[in-house]
Design a protein around this motif. Structure first.
Motif, PDB file in Angstrom:
ATOM      1  N   ASN A  64       0.822  -1.216   0.000  1.00 10.94           N
ATOM      2  CA  ASN A  64       0.000   0.000   0.000  1.00 10.94           C
ATOM      3  C   ASN A  64       0.852   1.261   0.000  1.00 10.94           C
ATOM      4  OD1 ASN A  64      -2.395  -1.395  -0.077  1.00 10.94           O
ATOM      5  ND2 ASN A  64      -2.711  -1.328   2.145  1.00 10.94           N
ATOM      6  N   GLU A  65       1.968   1.221   0.734  1.00 15.39           N
ATOM      7  CA  GLU A  65       2.862   2.384   0.773  1.00 15.39           C
ATOM      8  C   GLU A  65       3.447   2.664  -0.606  1.00 15.39           C
ATOM      9  OE1 GLU A  65       5.835   1.664   3.735  1.00 15.39           O
ATOM     10  OE2 GLU A  65       4.340   1.287   5.292  1.00 15.39           O
ATOM     11  N   ILE A  66       3.889   1.607  -1.292  1.00 16.25           N
ATOM     12  CA  ILE A  66       4.456   1.769  -2.641  1.00 16.25           C
ATOM     13  C   ILE A  66       3.385   2.302  -3.591  1.00 16.25           C
ATOM     14  CG2 ILE A  66       5.425   0.536  -4.623  1.00 16.25           C
ATOM     15  CD1 ILE A  66       6.765  -1.370  -2.574  1.00 16.25           C
ATOM     16  N   ALA A  96       8.229   1.739  -9.076  1.00 16.65           N
ATOM     17  CA  ALA A  96       7.372   0.978  -8.156  1.00 16.65           C
ATOM     18  C   ALA A  96       7.554  -0.523  -8.376  1.00 16.65           C
ATOM     19  CB  ALA A  96       5.913   1.369  -8.355  1.00 16.65           C
ATOM     20  N   ASN A  97       7.622  -0.942  -9.637  1.00 16.38           N
ATOM     21  CA  ASN A  97       7.824  -2.373  -9.919  1.00 16.38           C
ATOM     22  C   ASN A  97       9.181  -2.843  -9.412  1.00 16.38           C
ATOM     23  OD1 ASN A  97       5.314  -2.670 -11.057  1.00 16.38           O
ATOM     24  ND2 ASN A  97       6.030  -2.464 -13.161  1.00 16.38           N
ATOM     25  N   ASN A  98      10.200  -1.997  -9.503  1.00 18.80           N
ATOM     26  CA  ASN A  98      11.513  -2.357  -8.950  1.00 18.80           C
ATOM     27  C   ASN A  98      11.440  -2.501  -7.435  1.00 18.80           C
ATOM     28  OD1 ASN A  98      12.743  -2.438 -11.446  1.00 18.80           O
ATOM     29  ND2 ASN A  98      13.577  -0.367 -11.304  1.00 18.80           N
ATOM     30  N   ASP A  99      10.632  -1.644  -6.796  1.00 22.62           N
ATOM     31  CA  ASP A  99      10.448  -1.767  -5.343  1.00 22.62           C
ATOM     32  C   ASP A  99       9.811  -3.111  -4.991  1.00 22.62           C
ATOM     33  OD1 ASP A  99      11.523   0.736  -5.026  1.00 22.62           O
ATOM     34  OD2 ASP A  99       9.594   1.746  -4.714  1.00 22.62           O
ATOM     35  N   PHE A 100       8.804  -3.526  -5.801  1.00 24.96           N
ATOM     36  CA  PHE A 100       8.166  -4.828  -5.559  1.00 24.96           C
ATOM     37  C   PHE A 100       9.173  -5.963  -5.750  1.00 24.96           C
ATOM     38  CE2 PHE A 100       4.036  -2.661  -6.768  1.00 24.96           C
ATOM     39  CZ  PHE A 100       3.555  -2.650  -5.478  1.00 24.96           C
ATOM     40  N   ASP A 148       2.812 -13.812  -5.137  1.00 20.27           N
ATOM     41  CA  ASP A 148       1.446 -13.398  -5.459  1.00 20.27           C
ATOM     42  C   ASP A 148       1.208 -11.937  -5.075  1.00 20.27           C
ATOM     43  OD1 ASP A 148       0.872 -15.890  -6.445  1.00 20.27           O
ATOM     44  OD2 ASP A 148      -0.157 -16.599  -4.625  1.00 20.27           O
ATOM     45  N   ASP A 149       1.684 -11.561  -3.888  1.00 18.88           N
ATOM     46  CA  ASP A 149       1.517 -10.170  -3.452  1.00 18.88           C
ATOM     47  C   ASP A 149       2.285  -9.218  -4.367  1.00 18.88           C
ATOM     48  OD1 ASP A 149      -0.134 -10.891  -1.386  1.00 18.88           O
ATOM     49  OD2 ASP A 149       1.449 -10.876   0.142  1.00 18.88           O
ATOM     50  N   ALA A 150       3.480  -9.602  -4.759  1.00 19.19           N
ATOM     51  CA  ALA A 150       4.275  -8.753  -5.659  1.00 19.19           C
ATOM     52  C   ALA A 150       3.565  -8.605  -6.998  1.00 19.19           C
ATOM     53  CB  ALA A 150       5.663  -9.345  -5.852  1.00 19.19           C
ATOM     54  N   ARG A 151       3.030  -9.713  -7.527  1.00 20.54           N
ATOM     55  CA  ARG A 151       2.311  -9.676  -8.811  1.00 20.54           C
ATOM     56  C   ARG A 151       1.057  -8.796  -8.677  1.00 20.54           C
ATOM     57  NH1 ARG A 151       3.931 -10.106 -13.222  1.00 20.54           N
ATOM     58  NH2 ARG A 151       4.948 -12.079 -12.843  1.00 20.54           N
ATOM     59  N   GLU A 208       2.118  -5.191  -8.717  1.00 18.81           N
ATOM     60  CA  GLU A 208       2.472  -4.750 -10.072  1.00 18.81           C
ATOM     61  C   GLU A 208       1.224  -4.515 -10.908  1.00 18.81           C
ATOM     62  OE1 GLU A 208       5.235  -7.603 -11.650  1.00 18.81           O
ATOM     63  OE2 GLU A 208       6.836  -6.971 -10.295  1.00 18.81           O
ATOM     64  N   ASP A 209       0.215  -5.385 -10.732  1.00 13.20           N
ATOM     65  CA  ASP A 209      -1.048  -5.200 -11.471  1.00 13.20           C
ATOM     66  C   ASP A 209      -1.734  -3.901 -11.047  1.00 13.20           C
ATOM     67  OD1 ASP A 209      -0.610  -7.545 -12.838  1.00 13.20           O
ATOM     68  OD2 ASP A 209      -1.965  -8.755 -11.582  1.00 13.20           O
ATOM     69  N   LEU A 210      -1.727  -3.615  -9.743  1.00  8.82           N
ATOM     70  CA  LEU A 210      -2.325  -2.365  -9.253  1.00  8.82           C
ATOM     71  C   LEU A 210      -1.609  -1.149  -9.840  1.00  8.82           C
ATOM     72  CD1 LEU A 210      -2.907  -3.155  -5.466  1.00  8.82           C
ATOM     73  CD2 LEU A 210      -4.660  -2.661  -7.166  1.00  8.82           C
ATOM     74  N   ILE A 211      -0.287  -1.199  -9.882  1.00 10.59           N
ATOM     75  CA  ILE A 211       0.496  -0.090 -10.432  1.00 10.59           C
ATOM     76  C   ILE A 211       0.202   0.065 -11.924  1.00 10.59           C
ATOM     77  CG2 ILE A 211       2.838   0.727 -10.924  1.00 10.59           C
ATOM     78  CD1 ILE A 211       2.011   1.040  -7.995  1.00 10.59           C
TER      79      ILE A 211
END
Length: 185
Positions: free
Chosen positions: A3-5, A135-139, A151-154, A157-160
């Motif tokens: 959520n922070e990212i 943001a994707n690099n942060d994930f 799954d959370d990272a994916r 990335e989908d949200l971003i």
């Protein structure tokens, strides 16, 4: 963590959109407005400063900007800076007042301005994509450090990506409105 990212990315995208809108507002449409000269810099004792910092800028009428320098010796450099800018303006001095009439836009000039506006919009899209990349690099970093699951990272990335698509659509909408404004006679 995710959520922070996402909030950080959304805030950066919002700022990029604001910058784009600000830049597009400086592209003139034939009507005079004082913000038009904000991007014009004049040499003031060896350093470039905005015209608004060395002169009082007012609207004399709907098609004329008045520039009154704070120091009378700055009139010539201000007039030269306005003339040399890529705005296509031709200022004229009347005593200590510089009159900047807005010429009617020709079809050729309108097309040139549309090219400028489209380039600004593309810069806005690039800025949004850069925010998405960060943001994707942060994930990916969180995933590598095993702080989040795949799954959370994916999902993040989908949200971003959805956020990026939303703001790119907003850029396109802003661009279309500005193009319509430029082509209106």
């Amino acid at each position: 963590m995710i959520n922070e990212i996402q909030k950080s990315a959304e805030s950066k995208m919002q700022k990029s959109l604001e910058v784009l809108k600000n830049n597009l507002s400086k592209v003139r449409t034939g009507r005079a407005h004082t913000g038009l000269l904000d991007q014009v810099n004049v040499d003031y004792y060896g350093s470039p400063v905005s015209v608004s910092q060395v002169a009082n800028i007012t609207l004399l009428d709907a098609r004329t900007i008045g520039v009154k320098p704070f120091e009378s010796k700055m009139a010539a450099p201000i007039e030269k800076a306005i003339r040399d800018s890529d705005l296509g303006l031709n200022p004229s001095s009347m005593g200590d007042l510089i009159r900047v009439p807005m010429p009617m836009l020709t079809e050729e000039r309108r097309k040139d301005l549309i090219k400028i506006v489209r380039a600004e919009a593309e810069e806005g899209r690039v800025a949004l994509r850069n925010v998405r990349r960060d943001a994707n690099n942060d994930f990916k970093t969180l995933l590598k450090d095993k702080e989040v699951s795949e799954d959370d990272a994916r999902r993040g990335e989908d949200l971003i990506q959805k956020l990026t698509d939303k703001y790119v659509a907003e850029v396109d909408k802003t661009l279309a409105a500005k193009e319509a404004d430029l082509m209106a006679i």
